[in-house]
Design an enzyme around this catalytic site. Structure first.
Site, PDB file in Angstrom:
ATOM      1  N   SER A  10      22.843  48.230   0.882  1.00 30.30           N
ATOM      2  CA  SER A  10      23.308  49.024   2.016  1.00 30.30           C
ATOM      3  C   SER A  10      24.833  49.016   2.037  1.00 30.30           C
ATOM      4  O   SER A  10      25.484  48.514   1.114  1.00 30.30           O
ATOM      5  CB  SER A  10      22.779  48.408   3.310  1.00 30.30           C
ATOM      6  OG  SER A  10      23.310  47.089   3.446  1.00 30.30           O
ATOM      7  N   HIS A 132      39.534  27.216  16.728  1.00 28.98           N
ATOM      8  CA  HIS A 132      39.313  25.784  16.468  1.00 28.98           C
ATOM      9  C   HIS A 132      38.089  25.225  17.210  1.00 28.98           C
ATOM     10  O   HIS A 132      37.704  25.700  18.272  1.00 28.98           O
ATOM     11  CB  HIS A 132      40.559  24.984  16.870  1.00 28.98           C
ATOM     12  CG  HIS A 132      40.872  25.102  18.347  1.00 28.98           C
ATOM     13  ND1 HIS A 132      40.310  24.287  19.294  1.00 28.98           N
ATOM     14  CD2 HIS A 132      41.680  25.953  19.014  1.00 28.98           C
ATOM     15  CE1 HIS A 132      40.763  24.616  20.496  1.00 28.98           C
ATOM     16  NE2 HIS A 132      41.597  25.630  20.341  1.00 28.98           N
TER      17      HIS A 132
END
Length: 205
Positions: A10, A132
């Protein structure tokens, strides 16, 4: 071995093929259950998922956006001990303190910052970021240009739409769909679809 099977021919598969070439793969083939598809990104579609067994010594990655389908194919590969690999575009920026599970793909321009864990079979799409101390569970898709702030936990199979924003210190539960451009400002505790600014659950009438 330097040989890769991409399952799913795809648009998503095309992007993965480009990353695979940049990562040094020379021999690349596609498998897809649509037997009318014969080529993808300049590579041959050599068969369907029924032909996986013919490629036992090749590397594999699943290039299917639907999380449930991706998970099912991944688990079938895992069950039969095929080698599932992760692919990371060389123009992605990833901290030295990031753990990335097998079968995950990280696209060009993505940023993943320190002390973050990305599960297996995930997609961190073009220009997306995960800051983070995050946890992204298995088979999550963080779409093009989506941004996940610090210390966010995203549950299994969740889809974060293009351009969506998840604010810091939040939890997003399993099997959520966050719509394109939505802004999540509080925990999402129930599976479902969330849209808008701020994001609210879409209730079916």
């Amino acid at each position: 071995m330097n040989r890769l099977v991409i399952i799913g021919a795809s648009g998503h598969g095309k992007v993965i093929a480009d990353i695979a070439v940049k990562c040094g793969y020379k021999d690349i083939v596609f498998l897809d259950d649509n037997e009318n598809v014969k080529e993808c990104a300049g590579f041959l579609v050599k068969g369907t998922t029924a032909d996986i067994k013919e490629y036992q010594k090749w590397d594999f990655i699943v290039a299917i956006g639907d999380a449930v389908v991706r998970e099912n194919i991944y688990k079938n590969l895992e069950k039969h001990s095929y080698k599932i690999v992760s692919l990371i575009h060389p123009d992605a920026v990833i901290s030295r303190r990031v753990n990335i599970g097998k079968g995950t793909v990280v696209m060009a321009g993505a940023v993943i910052n320190s002390d973050t864990t990305i599960g297996k079979g995930c997609i961190v799409n073009t220009g997306a970021s995960v800051d983070h101390d995050g946890v992204v569970e298995d088979f999550v898709h963080i779409s093009v240009g989506a941004h996940v702030a610090g210390t966010v936990h995203i549950g299994l199979r969740t889809w974060i739409g293009a351009g969506a924003i998840i604010l810091n210190n939040l939890n997003v539960c399993t099997d959520c769909m966050v719509g394109a451009g939505a802004v999540v400002i509080k925990n999402l505790d129930q599976p479902g679809t969330y849209i808008g600014v701020p994001a609210k659950q879409l209730v079916k009438e």
